[in-house]
Write a protein that holds these residues in place. Structure first.
Motif, PDB file in Angstrom:
ATOM      1  N   ILE A  31       0.843  -1.204   0.000  1.00  0.00           N
ATOM      2  CA  ILE A  31       0.000   0.000   0.000  1.00  0.00           C
ATOM      3  C   ILE A  31       0.876   1.252   0.000  1.00  0.00           C
ATOM      4  O   ILE A  31       0.636   2.183  -0.776  1.00  0.00           O
ATOM      5  N   ALA A  32       1.920   1.271   0.835  1.00  0.00           N
ATOM      6  CA  ALA A  32       2.829   2.420   0.886  1.00  0.00           C
ATOM      7  C   ALA A  32       3.495   2.641  -0.468  1.00  0.00           C
ATOM      8  O   ALA A  32       3.608   3.781  -0.944  1.00  0.00           O
ATOM      9  N   ALA A  33       3.907   1.550  -1.115  1.00  0.00           N
ATOM     10  CA  ALA A  33       4.544   1.659  -2.435  1.00  0.00           C
ATOM     11  C   ALA A  33       3.573   2.202  -3.471  1.00  0.00           C
ATOM     12  O   ALA A  33       3.940   3.029  -4.319  1.00  0.00           O
ATOM     13  N   ALA A  34       2.313   1.769  -3.414  1.00  0.00           N
ATOM     14  CA  ALA A  34       1.304   2.239  -4.373  1.00  0.00           C
ATOM     15  C   ALA A  34       1.058   3.738  -4.231  1.00  0.00           C
ATOM     16  O   ALA A  34       0.784   4.430  -5.217  1.00  0.00           O
ATOM     17  N   VAL A  35       1.177   4.248  -3.009  1.00  0.00           N
ATOM     18  CA  VAL A  35       0.960   5.672  -2.756  1.00  0.00           C
ATOM     19  C   VAL A  35       2.241   6.468  -2.974  1.00  0.00           C
ATOM     20  O   VAL A  35       2.205   7.658  -3.257  1.00  0.00           O
ATOM     21  N   GLY A  36       3.379   5.784  -2.849  1.00  0.00           N
ATOM     22  CA  GLY A  36       4.668   6.457  -3.001  1.00  0.00           C
ATOM     23  C   GLY A  36       5.098   7.193  -1.759  1.00  0.00           C
ATOM     24  O   GLY A  36       5.649   8.294  -1.831  1.00  0.00           O
ATOM     25  N   ILE A  37       4.834   6.596  -0.595  1.00  0.00           N
ATOM     26  CA  ILE A  37       5.248   7.209   0.670  1.00  0.00           C
ATOM     27  C   ILE A  37       6.091   6.211   1.456  1.00  0.00           C
ATOM     28  O   ILE A  37       6.062   5.010   1.189  1.00  0.00           O
ATOM     29  N   SER A  38       6.820   6.722   2.426  1.00  0.00           N
ATOM     30  CA  SER A  38       7.627   5.853   3.286  1.00  0.00           C
ATOM     31  C   SER A  38       6.716   5.121   4.260  1.00  0.00           C
ATOM     32  O   SER A  38       5.593   5.556   4.537  1.00  0.00           O
ATOM     33  N   ARG A  39       7.223   4.017   4.786  1.00  0.00           N
ATOM     34  CA  ARG A  39       6.426   3.278   5.765  1.00  0.00           C
ATOM     35  C   ARG A  39       6.189   4.102   7.024  1.00  0.00           C
ATOM     36  O   ARG A  39       5.139   4.003   7.646  1.00  0.00           O
ATOM     37  N   GLY A  40       7.158   4.931   7.390  1.00  0.00           N
ATOM     38  CA  GLY A  40       6.986   5.793   8.557  1.00  0.00           C
ATOM     39  C   GLY A  40       5.826   6.753   8.368  1.00  0.00           C
ATOM     40  O   GLY A  40       5.012   6.948   9.276  1.00  0.00           O
ATOM     41  N   ASN A  41       5.736   7.361   7.198  1.00  0.00           N
ATOM     42  CA  ASN A  41       4.630   8.267   6.894  1.00  0.00           C
ATOM     43  C   ASN A  41       3.314   7.492   6.874  1.00  0.00           C
ATOM     44  O   ASN A  41       2.277   7.978   7.340  1.00  0.00           O
ATOM     45  N   PHE A  42       3.378   6.272   6.370  1.00  0.00           N
ATOM     46  CA  PHE A  42       2.202   5.414   6.322  1.00  0.00           C
ATOM     47  C   PHE A  42       1.674   5.171   7.735  1.00  0.00           C
ATOM     48  O   PHE A  42       0.489   5.331   8.010  1.00  0.00           O
ATOM     49  N   TYR A  43       2.576   4.798   8.655  1.00  0.00           N
ATOM     50  CA  TYR A  43       2.167   4.485  10.028  1.00  0.00           C
ATOM     51  C   TYR A  43       1.669   5.709  10.788  1.00  0.00           C
ATOM     52  O   TYR A  43       0.948   5.577  11.770  1.00  0.00           O
ATOM     53  N   TYR A  44       2.024   6.883  10.322  1.00  0.00           N
ATOM     54  CA  TYR A  44       1.494   8.100  10.920  1.00  0.00           C
ATOM     55  C   TYR A  44      -0.027   8.152  10.736  1.00  0.00           C
ATOM     56  O   TYR A  44      -0.752   8.623  11.610  1.00  0.00           O
ATOM     57  N   HIS A  45      -0.497   7.651   9.603  1.00  0.00           N
ATOM     58  CA  HIS A  45      -1.925   7.710   9.261  1.00  0.00           C
ATOM     59  C   HIS A  45      -2.702   6.479   9.717  1.00  0.00           C
ATOM     60  O   HIS A  45      -3.868   6.599  10.091  1.00  0.00           O
ATOM     61  N   PHE A  46      -2.090   5.309   9.647  1.00  0.00           N
ATOM     62  CA  PHE A  46      -2.754   4.061  10.019  1.00  0.00           C
ATOM     63  C   PHE A  46      -1.787   3.187  10.810  1.00  0.00           C
ATOM     64  O   PHE A  46      -0.708   2.871  10.326  1.00  0.00           O
ATOM     65  N   LYS A  47      -2.208   2.780  11.990  1.00  0.00           N
ATOM     66  CA  LYS A  47      -1.343   1.946  12.840  1.00  0.00           C
ATOM     67  C   LYS A  47      -1.520   0.455  12.547  1.00  0.00           C
ATOM     68  O   LYS A  47      -0.594  -0.323  12.734  1.00  0.00           O
ATOM     69  N   THR A  48      -2.723   0.077  12.136  1.00  0.00           N
ATOM     70  CA  THR A  48      -2.998  -1.346  11.907  1.00  0.00           C
ATOM     71  C   THR A  48      -3.719  -1.547  10.574  1.00  0.00           C
ATOM     72  O   THR A  48      -4.316  -0.617  10.032  1.00  0.00           O
ATOM     73  N   LYS A  49      -3.675  -2.759  10.120  1.00  0.00           N
ATOM     74  CA  LYS A  49      -4.374  -3.097   8.881  1.00  0.00           C
ATOM     75  C   LYS A  49      -5.890  -3.013   9.087  1.00  0.00           C
ATOM     76  O   LYS A  49      -6.630  -2.660   8.165  1.00  0.00           O
ATOM     77  N   ASP A  50      -6.341  -3.314  10.283  1.00  0.00           N
ATOM     78  CA  ASP A  50      -7.771  -3.206  10.567  1.00  0.00           C
ATOM     79  C   ASP A  50      -8.256  -1.760  10.472  1.00  0.00           C
ATOM     80  O   ASP A  50      -9.384  -1.505  10.059  1.00  0.00           O
ATOM     81  N   GLU A  51      -7.399  -0.799  10.849  1.00  0.00           N
ATOM     82  CA  GLU A  51      -7.758   0.616  10.693  1.00  0.00           C
ATOM     83  C   GLU A  51      -7.912   0.962   9.219  1.00  0.00           C
ATOM     84  O   GLU A  51      -8.819   1.704   8.837  1.00  0.00           O
ATOM     85  N   ILE A  52      -7.040   0.410   8.387  1.00  0.00           N
ATOM     86  CA  ILE A  52      -7.135   0.650   6.943  1.00  0.00           C
ATOM     87  C   ILE A  52      -8.420   0.019   6.414  1.00  0.00           C
ATOM     88  O   ILE A  52      -9.144   0.631   5.624  1.00  0.00           O
ATOM     89  N   LEU A  53      -8.693  -1.199   6.839  1.00  0.00           N
ATOM     90  CA  LEU A  53      -9.905  -1.889   6.393  1.00  0.00           C
ATOM     91  C   LEU A  53     -11.140  -1.081   6.740  1.00  0.00           C
ATOM     92  O   LEU A  53     -12.056  -0.921   5.910  1.00  0.00           O
ATOM     93  N   GLU A  54     -11.199  -0.549   7.939  1.00  0.00           N
ATOM     94  CA  GLU A  54     -12.335   0.272   8.357  1.00  0.00           C
ATOM     95  C   GLU A  54     -12.487   1.491   7.447  1.00  0.00           C
ATOM     96  O   GLU A  54     -13.600   1.839   7.026  1.00  0.00           O
ATOM     97  N   ALA A  55     -11.366   2.126   7.097  1.00  0.00           N
ATOM     98  CA  ALA A  55     -11.406   3.290   6.203  1.00  0.00           C
ATOM     99  C   ALA A  55     -11.848   2.890   4.799  1.00  0.00           C
ATOM    100  O   ALA A  55     -12.596   3.620   4.135  1.00  0.00           O
ATOM    101  N   VAL A  56     -11.396   1.724   4.332  1.00  0.00           N
ATOM    102  CA  VAL A  56     -11.790   1.241   3.002  1.00  0.00           C
ATOM    103  C   VAL A  56     -13.290   0.968   2.965  1.00  0.00           C
ATOM    104  O   VAL A  56     -13.981   1.360   2.021  1.00  0.00           O
ATOM    105  N   ILE A  57     -13.805   0.308   3.977  1.00  0.00           N
ATOM    106  CA  ILE A  57     -15.248   0.016   4.013  1.00  0.00           C
ATOM    107  C   ILE A  57     -16.051   1.314   4.072  1.00  0.00           C
ATOM    108  O   ILE A  57     -17.058   1.464   3.368  1.00  0.00           O
ATOM    109  N   ALA A  58     -15.604   2.268   4.861  1.00  0.00           N
ATOM    110  CA  ALA A  58     -16.287   3.574   4.942  1.00  0.00           C
ATOM    111  C   ALA A  58     -16.254   4.277   3.585  1.00  0.00           C
ATOM    112  O   ALA A  58     -17.257   4.878   3.162  1.00  0.00           O
ATOM    113  N   ARG A  59     -15.129   4.181   2.895  1.00  0.00           N
ATOM    114  CA  ARG A  59     -14.998   4.779   1.553  1.00  0.00           C
ATOM    115  C   ARG A  59     -15.968   4.124   0.587  1.00  0.00           C
ATOM    116  O   ARG A  59     -16.651   4.790  -0.187  1.00  0.00           O
ATOM    117  N   ARG A  60     -16.019   2.796   0.617  1.00  0.00           N
ATOM    118  CA  ARG A  60     -16.933   2.081  -0.282  1.00  0.00           C
ATOM    119  C   ARG A  60     -18.383   2.427   0.027  1.00  0.00           C
ATOM    120  O   ARG A  60     -19.194   2.581  -0.885  1.00  0.00           O
TER     121      ARG A  60
END
Length: 193
Positions: A31-60
């Protein structure tokens, strides 16, 4: 229109990767590679994969609500709005043939994982079911409306699953035509397509 944030870009990339590869197979690094950001920047926004999943479901959910609202505004009759739902298979034909239905594939995968977010993802199906039922109700189908909505939802899921299984885009076209014929057969005389 609001400017897209890094969090939005991460959610959009995760949504695409969860669809194409599956929730379990898509990694933080992917996911970080697809966005073109560092993993550190990635973890600033999402700490867990479940947090990302929740955001994806909300987006859908938000995207689906917007689509249904557009159909409501742009189509003059409930029959035309139901046709929009049927024809979404054509609009997404290439992706469906490769990856299946984005909602169905995610709900199925989360079910196999016994993931706590499965019900949250399945709420997308409920949204479609309720909306379709309202359209059939507006057509005057009365007590049959819920059953007709569930039948159409199930049929569209079956088409997506089989189109992916056989890699057959023409199957989608044939089934969409049959679903439109089926819809015509359900319409009261005062509500032609």
């Amino acid at each position: 229109m609001a400017q897209e944030t890094t969090r939005d870009r991460i959610t959009e990339a995760a949504d695409q990767l969860f669809y194409e590869r599956g929730f379990e197979a898509a990694s933080f690094a992917d996911i970080a590679a697809a966005v073109g950001i560092s993993r550190g920047n990635f973890y600033y926004h999402f700490k867990t994969k479940d947090e990302i999943l929740e955001a994806v479901i909300a987006r859908r959910m938000a995207n689906t609500l917007a689509m249904l609202n557009d159909w409501q505004v742009q189509s003059a009759s409930p029959a035309q709005r139901i046709t929009c739902f049927i024809r979404i298979l054509i609009a997404n034909q290439a992706k469906i043939t490769l990856y299946g239905c984005p909602v169905g594939s995610l709900v199925t995968e989360l079910g196999k994982l016994n993931h706590a977010a499965q019900a949250q993802a399945a709420a997308l199906f409920t949204l479609f079911q309720d909306w379709l039922s309202q359209q059939f109700q507006a057509l005057g189908c009365g007590a049959r409306s819920g059953g007709l909505a569930m039948h159409l939802l199930a049929r569209s899921q079956g088409v997506a699953t089989l189109a992916q299984a056989f890699g057959d885009t023409e199957f989608i076209s044939r089934e969409v035509a049959l679903m439109q014929d089926w819809l015509r057969d359900q319409l009261p005389p005062e509500h032609p397509l």
